[in-house]
Scaffold this motif. Structure first.
Motif, PDB file in Angstrom:
ATOM      1  N   VAL A 257      14.292   3.617  -4.296  1.00 46.17           N
ATOM      2  CA  VAL A 257      13.676   2.349  -3.558  1.00 46.17           C
ATOM      3  C   VAL A 257      12.493   1.823  -4.497  1.00 46.17           C
ATOM      4  O   VAL A 257      12.303   0.590  -4.792  1.00 46.17           O
ATOM      5  CB  VAL A 257      13.257   2.608  -2.350  1.00 46.17           C
ATOM      6  CG1 VAL A 257      14.245   3.048  -1.435  1.00 46.17           C
ATOM      7  CG2 VAL A 257      12.189   3.509  -1.850  1.00 46.17           C
ATOM      8  N   ARG A 258      11.612   2.735  -5.089  1.00 46.09           N
ATOM      9  CA  ARG A 258      10.541   2.212  -5.908  1.00 46.09           C
ATOM     10  C   ARG A 258      11.138   1.528  -7.095  1.00 46.09           C
ATOM     11  O   ARG A 258      10.713   0.511  -7.653  1.00 46.09           O
ATOM     12  CB  ARG A 258       9.710   3.505  -6.539  1.00 46.09           C
ATOM     13  CG  ARG A 258       8.577   3.132  -7.077  1.00 46.09           C
ATOM     14  CD  ARG A 258       8.281   4.028  -8.484  1.00 46.09           C
ATOM     15  NE  ARG A 258       9.213   3.888  -9.500  1.00 46.09           N
ATOM     16  CZ  ARG A 258       9.188   2.867 -10.353  1.00 46.09           C
ATOM     17  NH1 ARG A 258       8.195   1.799 -10.345  1.00 46.09           N
ATOM     18  NH2 ARG A 258      10.217   2.633 -11.149  1.00 46.09           N
TER      19      ARG A 258
ATOM     20  N   CYS B  34      13.948  -0.256  -7.398  1.00 51.76           N
ATOM     21  CA  CYS B  34      14.571  -1.736  -6.691  1.00 51.76           C
ATOM     22  C   CYS B  34      13.307  -2.400  -6.607  1.00 51.76           C
ATOM     23  O   CYS B  34      13.735  -3.558  -6.912  1.00 51.76           O
ATOM     24  CB  CYS B  34      15.125  -1.225  -5.242  1.00 51.76           C
ATOM     25  SG  CYS B  34      16.740  -0.473  -5.442  1.00 51.76           S
ATOM     26  N   ASP B  35      12.160  -1.855  -5.876  1.00 54.65           N
ATOM     27  CA  ASP B  35      10.915  -2.962  -5.750  1.00 54.65           C
ATOM     28  C   ASP B  35      10.508  -3.391  -7.177  1.00 54.65           C
ATOM     29  O   ASP B  35      10.308  -4.522  -7.338  1.00 54.65           O
ATOM     30  CB  ASP B  35      10.039  -2.064  -4.976  1.00 54.65           C
ATOM     31  CG  ASP B  35       8.619  -3.074  -4.704  1.00 54.65           C
ATOM     32  OD1 ASP B  35       8.997  -4.255  -4.472  1.00 54.65           O
ATOM     33  OD2 ASP B  35       7.494  -2.560  -4.326  1.00 54.65           O
TER      34      ASP B  35
ATOM     35  N   SER C 121      13.042  -5.773  -8.699  1.00 51.79           N
ATOM     36  CA  SER C 121      13.446  -6.759  -7.828  1.00 51.79           C
ATOM     37  C   SER C 121      15.141  -6.670  -7.694  1.00 51.79           C
ATOM     38  O   SER C 121      15.614  -7.926  -7.698  1.00 51.79           O
ATOM     39  CB  SER C 121      13.011  -7.995  -8.085  1.00 51.79           C
ATOM     40  OG  SER C 121      11.565  -8.074  -8.116  1.00 51.79           O
TER      41      SER C 121
ATOM     42  N   ASP D  73      13.641  -5.666  -2.224  1.00 53.69           N
ATOM     43  CA  ASP D  73      12.144  -5.541  -1.933  1.00 53.69           C
ATOM     44  C   ASP D  73      11.955  -3.938  -1.972  1.00 53.69           C
ATOM     45  O   ASP D  73      10.914  -3.606  -1.494  1.00 53.69           O
ATOM     46  CB  ASP D  73      11.810  -6.208  -0.598  1.00 53.69           C
ATOM     47  CG  ASP D  73      12.544  -5.856   0.367  1.00 53.69           C
ATOM     48  OD1 ASP D  73      13.473  -4.963   0.235  1.00 53.69           O
ATOM     49  OD2 ASP D  73      12.307  -6.145   1.568  1.00 53.69           O
ATOM     50  N   GLY D  74      13.094  -3.226  -2.257  1.00 51.56           N
ATOM     51  CA  GLY D  74      12.768  -1.540  -2.197  1.00 51.56           C
ATOM     52  C   GLY D  74      12.588  -1.314  -0.670  1.00 51.56           C
ATOM     53  O   GLY D  74      11.957  -0.133  -0.280  1.00 51.56           O
TER      54      GLY D  74
ATOM     55  N   ARG E 134       4.265   2.319   0.772  1.00 50.48           N
ATOM     56  CA  ARG E 134       5.522   2.009   0.510  1.00 50.48           C
ATOM     57  C   ARG E 134       6.344   2.112   1.906  1.00 50.48           C
ATOM     58  O   ARG E 134       6.359   3.323   2.433  1.00 50.48           O
ATOM     59  CB  ARG E 134       6.284   2.612  -0.662  1.00 50.48           C
ATOM     60  CG  ARG E 134       7.577   1.866  -1.096  1.00 50.48           C
ATOM     61  CD  ARG E 134       8.324   2.668  -2.257  1.00 50.48           C
ATOM     62  NE  ARG E 134       7.309   2.521  -3.455  1.00 50.48           N
ATOM     63  CZ  ARG E 134       7.208   1.392  -4.173  1.00 50.48           C
ATOM     64  NH1 ARG E 134       7.775   0.267  -3.730  1.00 50.48           N
ATOM     65  NH2 ARG E 134       6.467   1.396  -5.274  1.00 50.48           N
TER      66      ARG E 134
END
Length: 452
Positions: A78-79, A81-82, A85, A109-110, A334
């Motif tokens: 997820v980091r 992905c954020d 983007s 947006d993660g 996060r």
């Protein structure tokens, strides 16, 4: 939703979860996302590569380029992905047994996709409506090897590294053969801790223990803490989005207890925290003591994330949230459950006083958990009907937000179907151990009697 539960979709590999199904999920996600690039990653399960291949093919077939991260903890994915983007198809069954696997979808947006986005993707899966690309427009694939290192670096820059290093802590670590093997040992060493490990080889057979970090699976970690005279023991699940602890005596710390201790260190008057309907009275007590508001949701990370976002829109301050299974959010850092980060925040407390003292104000409750397996929908329906009847006859007003929760003042019991396994779960809590056992047994007897 028919396909997605409280934490994505999961099932026994080759039975409920097949490569064909994962292919369709990826095609539908790529169609709805309308993105030119996405992520595919996995935990260590033996079927992970097979399913990531299917996911990458599905995304490529609708014209989406694929960044393949390989094995990575959910918080590392997820980091990424954020930072980039872009969304992700994550292959993991988290704490489920080795024969399981699953699909979790993460937004650009993660953050795990909210219910309304999952429903849209589910519509495309069921209708088999996919934006299939022409032969000269299919996606390409590239390997990315930096995600785990970047994740560790971000945590190192965020936690109180000096306080932890100055305490000279010894950490006994059990990543449980899961994705956390690739990040947590290095992370805690770079925080200045001496780290000794057990079950620290990536292995999707999970030979040392089952992936779920519950007391019965963690006896090796308790012994390691005692033998090594470590200051704390830390255990993860298969995708390392949870952290469960042992104190310096090698005693297991209930997840509800560590959540309460961490919440007490984070919450101030006027703050809000979010927890699931199986919340412990420990967290209720903390909120009452500091003057914080407690919001309850159905069980599952997706539901907690959705409620946090709603509360943020109303201007609420939410420094911590989560469940008593070791899955804790620090939303200002996060919006993901992050086992490595949870462990570091607990180390910040242990740096000041022993782990047993950190949790001692929150150990006066006893918890019982019973799992009843079922094989058919008929069997499930019969047990849920019995649960409804049991709740209706109880001397308490049932909370039906997720299953049936009965609060008695001195104790509570909850009956609900699992969102990830063919089980009905019974939770009970009381200050008196016999009282908790009795409540759980009465609920179990009511459901067992109703089986066809």
């Amino acid at each position: 939703m028919k396909l997605f539960g409280s934490s994505g979709t999961r099932g026994v590999a080759g039975e409920q979860l097949t490569p064909e199904f994962v292919l369709r999920v990826a095609k539908a996600a790529g169609t709805v996302w309308e993105t030119d690039r996405a992520v595919v990653a996995r935990d260590t399960r033996t079927t992970g590569e097979m399913f990531t291949n299917a996911a990458a093919s599905g995304l490529a077939s609708v014209g989406t380029d694929v960044d393949r991260l390989g094995v990575a903890p959910t918080p590392a994915v997820v980091r990424y992905c954020d930072a980039e983007s872009i969304p992700a198809v994550l292959i993991t069954a988290s704490h489920n047994p080795p024969e399981y696997n699953g699909v979790k979808l993460v937004g650009a947006d993660g953050v795990e996709l909210p219910v309304h986005r999952l429903e849209k993707i589910e519509e495309h899966i069921l209708a088999e409506e996919f934006a299939v690309a022409a032969w000269d427009s299919v996606g390409t694939t590239r390997r990315v090897d930096s995600a785990n290192r970047d994740y560790v670096d971000e945590m190192l820059a965020t936690v109180d590294r000096d306080t932890i290093a100055d305490a000279n802590l010894t950490v006994a670590l059990d990543p449980g053969h899961g994705a956390g093997v690739l990040t947590s040992p290095d992370f805690y060493r770079e925080l200045g801790c001496k780290v000794i490990t057990v079950n620290a080889q990536p292995d999707g057979h999970f030979p040392g223990r089952q992936p779920e970090p519950v007391e019965k699976n963690l006896s090796d970690l308790g012994r390691l803490v005692r033998v090594s005279e470590a200051d704390v023991g830390i255990a993860h699940d298969g995708d390392a989005d949870r952290a469960i602890f042992f104190d310096e005596h090698g005693q297991y710390i209930e997840g509800d207890t560590s959540l309460a201790a961490l919440a007490a260190s984070q919450l101030d008057a006027g703050d809000t925290t979010v927890a699931a309907v199986n919340v412990s009275q420990r967290l209720v007590d903390v909120c009452d003591d500091v003057g914080a508001d407690l919001q309850l949701t159905p069980i599952g990370s997706t539901n907690i994330i959705t409620r946090i976002r709603e509360l943020w829109a109303d201007g609420a301050t939410i420094p911590i949230a989560g469940e008593g299974n070791g899955g804790i959010f620090f939303p200002n850092y996060r919006l993901v459950r992050d086992g490595g980060f949870i462990g570091a925040k607990f180390l910040e407390l242990v740096a000041e006083r022993p782990a047993s003292e950190v949790v001692s104000p929150y150990t006066d409750y006893h918890n019982v958990r019973v799992n009843l397996t079922y094989e058919t929908e008929t069997e499930l329906d019969a047990m849920l009907d019995a649960a409804a009847a049991y709740a209706a006859e109880a001397d308490a007003e049932p909370n039906t937000k997720d299953g049936y929760r009965l609060d008695y003042g001195d104790a509570w019991v909850l009956v609900r179907p699992s969102g990830t396994e063919p089980k009905v779960r019974i939770y009970a809590e009381a200050r008196d151990a016999d009282r908790a056992e009795t409540l759980a047994e009465e609920a179990r007897d009511a459901l067992e009697t109703a089986r066809p």
